[in-house]
Design an enzyme around this catalytic site. Structure first.
Site, short mmCIF file in Angstrom:
data_model
loop_
_atom_site.label_atom_id
_atom_site.label_comp_id
_atom_site.label_asym_id
_atom_site.label_seq_id
_atom_site.Cartn_x
_atom_site.Cartn_y
_atom_site.Cartn_z
N SER A 124 -40.81 -17.70 -37.68
CA SER A 124 -41.98 -18.49 -37.26
C SER A 124 -41.90 -19.91 -37.79
CB SER A 124 -43.26 -17.83 -37.77
OG SER A 124 -44.37 -18.69 -37.63
N TYR A 149 -48.50 -14.58 -44.74
CA TYR A 149 -47.75 -14.18 -43.54
C TYR A 149 -46.50 -15.06 -43.41
CZ TYR A 149 -46.26 -14.68 -38.72
OH TYR A 149 -45.48 -14.81 -37.59
N LYS A 153 -42.10 -14.43 -43.83
CA LYS A 153 -41.03 -14.88 -42.93
C LYS A 153 -39.96 -15.66 -43.72
CE LYS A 153 -42.83 -13.35 -39.06
NZ LYS A 153 -42.21 -12.24 -38.30
C1 WQD Z 1 -53.88 -23.62 -32.52
C2 WQD Z 1 -54.73 -24.88 -32.59
C3 WQD Z 1 -56.42 -24.79 -34.30
C4 WQD Z 1 -58.75 -21.57 -32.39
C5 WQD Z 1 -50.81 -19.41 -35.43
C6 WQD Z 1 -50.07 -18.87 -36.60
C7 WQD Z 1 -48.60 -19.04 -36.42
C8 WQD Z 1 -48.16 -18.50 -35.08
C9 WQD Z 1 -49.00 -19.03 -33.93
C10 WQD Z 1 -47.07 -16.40 -35.53
C11 WQD Z 1 -55.03 -25.34 -34.02
C12 WQD Z 1 -57.05 -24.86 -32.91
C13 WQD Z 1 -57.78 -22.53 -32.70
C14 WQD Z 1 -60.05 -22.00 -32.06
C15 WQD Z 1 -59.37 -24.29 -32.33
N1 WQD Z 1 -48.17 -17.09 -35.10
N2 WQD Z 1 -58.09 -23.85 -32.65
N3 WQD Z 1 -60.32 -23.35 -32.03
O1 WQD Z 1 -52.83 -21.67 -36.20
O2 WQD Z 1 -51.23 -23.10 -34.80
O3 WQD Z 1 -50.59 -20.80 -35.37
O4 WQD Z 1 -50.36 -18.79 -34.26
O5 WQD Z 1 -46.00 -16.84 -35.82
O6 WQD Z 1 -47.98 -18.34 -37.46
O7 WQD Z 1 -50.44 -19.64 -37.73
O8 WQD Z 1 -52.43 -21.17 -33.75
O9 WQD Z 1 -53.92 -20.67 -31.86
O10 WQD Z 1 -54.78 -20.30 -34.22
O11 WQD Z 1 -54.47 -22.64 -33.37
O12 WQD Z 1 -59.64 -25.50 -32.31
O13 WQD Z 1 -60.99 -21.20 -31.80
O14 WQD Z 1 -56.00 -24.61 -32.00
O15 WQD Z 1 -57.15 -25.60 -35.22
O16 WQD Z 1 -55.07 -26.75 -34.03
P1 WQD Z 1 -51.82 -21.78 -35.11
P2 WQD Z 1 -53.96 -21.12 -33.29
#
Ligand code: WQD
Length: 341
Positions: A124, A149, A153
């Site tokens: 990841s 998490y 990795k």
């Molecule tokens: C994306 C963007 C949030 C929800 C995660 C894991 C990572 C990987 C992918 C496994 C960010 C914003 C989110 C919401 C928002 N998984 N957001 N409102 O955190 O980049 O990555 O998933 O490998 O390990 O950390 O993904 O989809 O949670 O957030 O504004 O209700 O959307 O702040 O900028 P993230 P995400």
């Protein structure tokens, strides 16, 4: 060639099994159904018109893994099985470290005992933590992730690297995923998170389906063009195809390699919400809130190595991702409903 896929009924695992079968590989899958459902097997068979062997098993169960290797001539392993909820990992780190790391060790021990020394590992972009600059490149220093998490990795990548040093017959490919979203174009398989989703697309879907009133936008004060977080979203089918490319490479080389699997460009939260509105035709109300703890401002890949060495690059657009994601959710408004785990 026969490929063993751990966690093969999960979101990325199931899409990869589809591409493996379509590419002509024979496939054996094991999964403990902790975060997936048994109906996914039938849906994979319906999409591909091909059968495959399935074992309900936990990667911590050495005897179960040995039975799989005893009963099947496995040529390589693609390893997806693991706990993957960032927020949950902060609450129960011991569970994450034990399951993900010890489970991988048990899998590798069973592989080695059966002479299987090729593995493609589901890593990841969280291994990069909060980098000084973007795009992320594979030779960036890997120090600490921002959550347990991500730390699992990092540790697993290092274990696999040490394994290659101890036994040069091993071939290891660590694929560092950025933000996988979307669903298979058939609408039969997709992302079906347990409980309240954390990632943005399943949360936007709740609004599109009328279950939630609005999507929370975590922060509009980042140093980005529109102030919201920027991520490298990649269609899960493009991501699945990267595993085929990595398998082909692993058949020719030994040693430890890692690849960024992303599109190589970022989209902001507002851009993703706009794309989802275009795909669904539904207005997605935005509820602006402060930043989410642990979030970084910008994350996107330099995918040059994957293109030059694996001959792989992402082809699908953010509109394709949102279209296919919405198609899955309107065909499965309650996700995978079967009760059997
Ligand atoms: C994306 C963007 C949030 C929800 C995660 C894991 C990572 C990987 C992918 C496994 C960010 C914003 C989110 C919401 C928002 N998984 N957001 N409102 O955190 O980049 O990555 O998933 O490998 O390990 O950390 O993904 O989809 O949670 O957030 O504004 O209700 O959307 O702040 O900028 P993230 P995400």
């Amino acid at each position: 060639m026969t490929i063993l896929v751990s966690g093969g009924t999960g979101f990325i695992g199931s899409h990869t099994v589809v591409e493996l079968l379509l590419a002509g590989y024979d496939v054996v899958v094991f999964d403990n159904f902790y975060n997936s459902k048994s109906c996914v097997c039938d849906r994979i068979k319906k999409i591909t018109g091909r059968d495959f062997k399935f074992y309900k098993a936990d990667m911590l169960d050495r005897a179960a893994l040995d039975r799989i290797f005893d009963e099947n001539k496995i040529d390589a392993v693609i390893h997806f099985a693991g706990l993957k909820a960032v927020g949950e990992s902060v609450k129960i780190p011991l569970t994450y470290y034990y399951n993900n790391i010890a489970g991988t060790i048990v899998l590798c021990e069973s592989m080695a005992a059966h002479g299987v020394k090729r593995i493609v590992f589901s890593s990841s972009a969280t291994v990069y933590g909060e980098p000084d600059h973007v795009p992320m490149q594979e030779d960036f220093p890997i120090t600490h992730a921002t959550n347990p998490y991500g730390e699992t990795k990092i540790v697993i990548e290092r274990i696999l690297a040490d394994l290659c040093v101890s036994d040069p017959e091993w071939s290891v490919s660590c694929l560092r995923y950025f933000n996988p979203i979307g669903a298979h174009k058939s609408g039969l398989i997709g992302e079906d998170p347990m409980g309240i989703p954390n990632n943005i697309i399943p949360r936007i879907q709740k609004v599109a389906l009328g279950e939630w009133d609005s999507i929370t936008v975590f922060g509009t004060d980042y140093d980005t063009p529109d102030g919201t977080g920027v991520r490298d979203y990649i269609h899960v089918t493009d991501l699945a195809k990267a595993h085929i490319a990595a398998l082909r490479r692993a058949a020719k080389v030994t040693g430890w390699e890692t690849y960024n699997i992303g599109c190589g460009r970022g989209y902001s939260v507002f851009e993703v919400i706009d794309a989802y509105e275009r795909a669904s035709g539904k207005p997605i109300k935005r509820n602006i809130q402060p930043r989410r703890p642990g979030d970084i401002a910008v994350s996107y890949a330099d995918p040059t190595r994957a293109k030059e060495v694996l001959g792989w690059e992402a082809e699908l657009t953010i509109d394709d991702m949102c279209r296919d994601s919405y198609n899955f959710v309107i065909n499965n408004p309650k996700g995978y409903e079967d009760t059997e785990k």
